[in-house]
Scaffold this motif. Structure first.
Motif, PDB file in Angstrom:
ATOM      1  N   UNK A  63     -14.491 -15.710   9.547  1.00  0.00           N
ATOM      2  CA  UNK A  63     -13.753 -16.924   9.159  1.00  0.00           C
ATOM      3  C   UNK A  63     -13.423 -16.918   7.674  1.00  0.00           C
ATOM      4  N   UNK A  64     -14.224 -16.216   6.900  1.00  0.00           N
ATOM      5  CA  UNK A  64     -14.030 -16.194   5.444  1.00  0.00           C
ATOM      6  C   UNK A  64     -13.158 -15.033   4.983  1.00  0.00           C
ATOM      7  N   UNK A  65     -12.667 -14.229   5.938  1.00  0.00           N
ATOM      8  CA  UNK A  65     -11.904 -13.028   5.600  1.00  0.00           C
ATOM      9  C   UNK A  65     -10.522 -13.110   6.232  1.00  0.00           C
ATOM     10  N   UNK A  66      -9.500 -12.773   5.447  1.00  0.00           N
ATOM     11  CA  UNK A  66      -8.135 -12.692   5.962  1.00  0.00           C
ATOM     12  C   UNK A  66      -7.617 -11.282   5.786  1.00  0.00           C
ATOM     13  N   UNK A  67      -7.018 -10.717   6.833  1.00  0.00           N
ATOM     14  CA  UNK A  67      -6.524  -9.339   6.786  1.00  0.00           C
ATOM     15  C   UNK A  67      -5.042  -9.322   7.161  1.00  0.00           C
ATOM     16  N   UNK A  68      -4.232  -8.665   6.338  1.00  0.00           N
ATOM     17  CA  UNK A  68      -2.824  -8.459   6.649  1.00  0.00           C
ATOM     18  C   UNK A  68      -2.591  -6.948   6.721  1.00  0.00           C
ATOM     19  N   UNK A  69      -2.162  -6.473   7.880  1.00  0.00           N
ATOM     20  CA  UNK A  69      -1.967  -5.036   8.084  1.00  0.00           C
ATOM     21  C   UNK A  69      -0.518  -4.638   7.808  1.00  0.00           C
ATOM     22  N   UNK A  70      -0.305  -3.345   7.611  1.00  0.00           N
ATOM     23  CA  UNK A  70       1.058  -2.839   7.409  1.00  0.00           C
ATOM     24  C   UNK A  70       1.916  -3.147   8.638  1.00  0.00           C
ATOM     25  N   UNK A  71       1.337  -2.952   9.823  1.00  0.00           N
ATOM     26  CA  UNK A  71       2.025  -3.262  11.076  1.00  0.00           C
ATOM     27  C   UNK A  71       1.843  -4.753  11.341  1.00  0.00           C
ATOM     28  N   UNK A  72       2.855  -5.543  10.991  1.00  0.00           N
ATOM     29  CA  UNK A  72       2.732  -7.003  11.076  1.00  0.00           C
ATOM     30  C   UNK A  72       2.938  -7.461  12.505  1.00  0.00           C
ATOM     31  N   UNK A  73       1.956  -8.126  13.055  1.00  0.00           N
ATOM     32  CA  UNK A  73       2.018  -8.569  14.448  1.00  0.00           C
ATOM     33  C   UNK A  73       2.224 -10.083  14.496  1.00  0.00           C
ATOM     34  N   UNK A 134       5.852 -13.185   6.747  1.00  0.00           N
ATOM     35  CA  UNK A 134       5.290 -14.222   7.631  1.00  0.00           C
ATOM     36  C   UNK A 134       3.810 -13.960   7.911  1.00  0.00           C
ATOM     37  N   UNK A 135       3.440 -12.690   8.048  1.00  0.00           N
ATOM     38  CA  UNK A 135       2.029 -12.345   8.265  1.00  0.00           C
ATOM     39  C   UNK A 135       1.191 -12.720   7.036  1.00  0.00           C
ATOM     40  N   UNK A 136       1.744 -12.476   5.854  1.00  0.00           N
ATOM     41  CA  UNK A 136       1.041 -12.846   4.622  1.00  0.00           C
ATOM     42  C   UNK A 136       0.916 -14.363   4.531  1.00  0.00           C
ATOM     43  N   UNK A 137       1.995 -15.079   4.876  1.00  0.00           N
ATOM     44  CA  UNK A 137       1.956 -16.552   4.856  1.00  0.00           C
ATOM     45  C   UNK A 137       0.894 -17.076   5.815  1.00  0.00           C
ATOM     46  N   UNK A 138       0.786 -16.452   6.987  1.00  0.00           N
ATOM     47  CA  UNK A 138      -0.218 -16.868   7.979  1.00  0.00           C
ATOM     48  C   UNK A 138      -1.634 -16.723   7.412  1.00  0.00           C
ATOM     49  N   UNK A 139      -1.859 -15.618   6.692  1.00  0.00           N
ATOM     50  CA  UNK A 139      -3.178 -15.402   6.106  1.00  0.00           C
ATOM     51  C   UNK A 139      -3.413 -16.324   4.918  1.00  0.00           C
ATOM     52  N   UNK A 140      -2.378 -16.587   4.126  1.00  0.00           N
ATOM     53  CA  UNK A 140      -2.489 -17.555   3.030  1.00  0.00           C
ATOM     54  C   UNK A 140      -2.871 -18.942   3.578  1.00  0.00           C
ATOM     55  N   UNK A 147      -9.530 -11.695   0.803  1.00  0.00           N
ATOM     56  CA  UNK A 147      -8.212 -11.377   1.341  1.00  0.00           C
ATOM     57  C   UNK A 147      -8.004  -9.864   1.254  1.00  0.00           C
ATOM     58  N   UNK A 148      -7.628  -9.255   2.383  1.00  0.00           N
ATOM     59  CA  UNK A 148      -7.396  -7.811   2.446  1.00  0.00           C
ATOM     60  C   UNK A 148      -5.941  -7.570   2.839  1.00  0.00           C
ATOM     61  N   UNK A 149      -5.199  -6.937   1.937  1.00  0.00           N
ATOM     62  CA  UNK A 149      -3.803  -6.600   2.204  1.00  0.00           C
ATOM     63  C   UNK A 149      -3.714  -5.082   2.344  1.00  0.00           C
ATOM     64  N   UNK A 150      -3.531  -4.613   3.574  1.00  0.00           N
ATOM     65  CA  UNK A 150      -3.542  -3.181   3.845  1.00  0.00           C
ATOM     66  C   UNK A 150      -2.109  -2.650   3.905  1.00  0.00           C
ATOM     67  N   UNK A 151      -1.594  -2.247   2.744  1.00  0.00           N
ATOM     68  CA  UNK A 151      -0.227  -1.727   2.634  1.00  0.00           C
ATOM     69  C   UNK A 151       0.770  -2.696   3.268  1.00  0.00           C
ATOM     70  N   UNK A 152       0.521  -3.993   3.048  1.00  0.00           N
ATOM     71  CA  UNK A 152       1.267  -5.021   3.767  1.00  0.00           C
ATOM     72  C   UNK A 152       2.531  -5.478   3.053  1.00  0.00           C
ATOM     73  N   UNK A 178      -8.404  -7.562  -1.945  1.00  0.00           N
ATOM     74  CA  UNK A 178      -8.296  -6.101  -1.892  1.00  0.00           C
ATOM     75  C   UNK A 178      -6.853  -5.760  -1.531  1.00  0.00           C
ATOM     76  N   UNK A 179      -6.214  -4.932  -2.333  1.00  0.00           N
ATOM     77  CA  UNK A 179      -4.833  -4.535  -2.077  1.00  0.00           C
ATOM     78  C   UNK A 179      -4.781  -3.014  -1.901  1.00  0.00           C
ATOM     79  N   UNK A 180      -4.538  -2.575  -0.666  1.00  0.00           N
ATOM     80  CA  UNK A 180      -4.314  -1.150  -0.409  1.00  0.00           C
ATOM     81  C   UNK A 180      -2.819  -0.911  -0.568  1.00  0.00           C
ATOM     82  N   UNK A 181      -2.460   0.104  -1.338  1.00  0.00           N
ATOM     83  CA  UNK A 181      -1.042   0.309  -1.605  1.00  0.00           C
ATOM     84  C   UNK A 181      -0.718   1.785  -1.747  1.00  0.00           C
TER      85      UNK A 181
END
Length: 231
Positions: A63-73, A134-140, A147-152, A178-181
């Motif tokens: 609940x305390x973690x938000x993840x946004x993947x490169x493949x936005x679902x 939109x995936x980033x907005x959902x996690x925001x 917050x984990x952004x995986x090449x998003x 965390x920003x993976x890029x």
């Protein structure tokens, strides 16, 4: 045994932004997957606030973690229902802010039904860059502590990416991002940059520190920004 990650050790303070960079297959995604316990470590520990994540309730942890993947679902429904999947009890103002920070307001406002516009299965009626935003907005909207952004941001242009990074800095508060890029521009101003190669952190520090001390990072920067960037 052959470990995917080896001799990995780093510490992050509240409010910090961590950039992770390295070639494909270097272990970047595996590393951040240890935080929400998509995998558990074989040896050592991942700790949040000094507590081993394996000793935490799984649902409470996630609940305390938000993840946004490169493949936005995205899910079938409308834009609002997708945003509320992340932050169910958000006010309309909070949803609007999440869209604005994700640089999605402009294209959403141009849709005939705005935030109530239909999202087809897997979001196929939106472009790659729109789906990522939109995936980033959902996690925001979830407003996670980690917050984990995986090449998003790979499908957005560099100007939009810069605005997203600015919004991240405003939002971070006492949380950790965390920003993976692949692009140096996405992580150059991070508080801590981890350089990965073959499952090992081969360098860690700020952009300036790594330019001075780390050949792998210097090579990545030179390939993207030119030799003058490391002179």
């Amino acid at each position: 045994p052959e470990y995917v990650l080896k001799d990995v050790s780093f510490a992050v303070q509240p409010g910090q932004r961590v950039g992770i960079i390295g070639n494909t297959g270097s272990g970047k995604s595996t590393l951040v997957s240890l935080i929400p316990r998509l995998y558990d470590v074989s040896t050592g520990a991942v700790r949040i606030g000094g507590v081993d994540v394996r000793d935490m309730d799984m649902d409470a942890l996630r609940r305390h973690i938000g993840v946004v993947l490169q493949e936005s679902l995205l899910f079938s429904g409308d834009i609002e229902s997708n945003l509320r999947w992340g932050g169910g009890d958000c006010s309309e103002e909070e949803l609007d802010r999440a869209l604005a920070d994700a640089q999605a307001t402009e294209f959403v406002s141009k849709l005939p039904d705005g935030i109530h516009s239909v999202v087809e299965q897997r979001g196929k009626n939106f472009s790659g860059g729109q789906k990522q935003r939109l995936s980033i907005a959902r996690t925001f909207a979830k407003n996670p502590d980690i917050l984990i952004l995986d090449d998003s941001t790979s499908a957005v242009d560099t100007e939009t990416e810069a605005k997203l990074q600015e919004a991240l800095r405003r939002r971070i508060g006492k949380g950790v991002t965390f920003v993976i890029a692949q692009r140096v521009s996405a992580i150059a101003d991070a508080d801590l940059i981890l350089v990965m190669e073959d499952g090992v952190i081969v360098g860690q520090g700020t952009h300036k520190e790594l330019i001075r001390s780390n050949e792998v990072y210097r090579g990545i920067v030179a390939s993207q920004w030119g030799e003058e960037a490391i002179a």
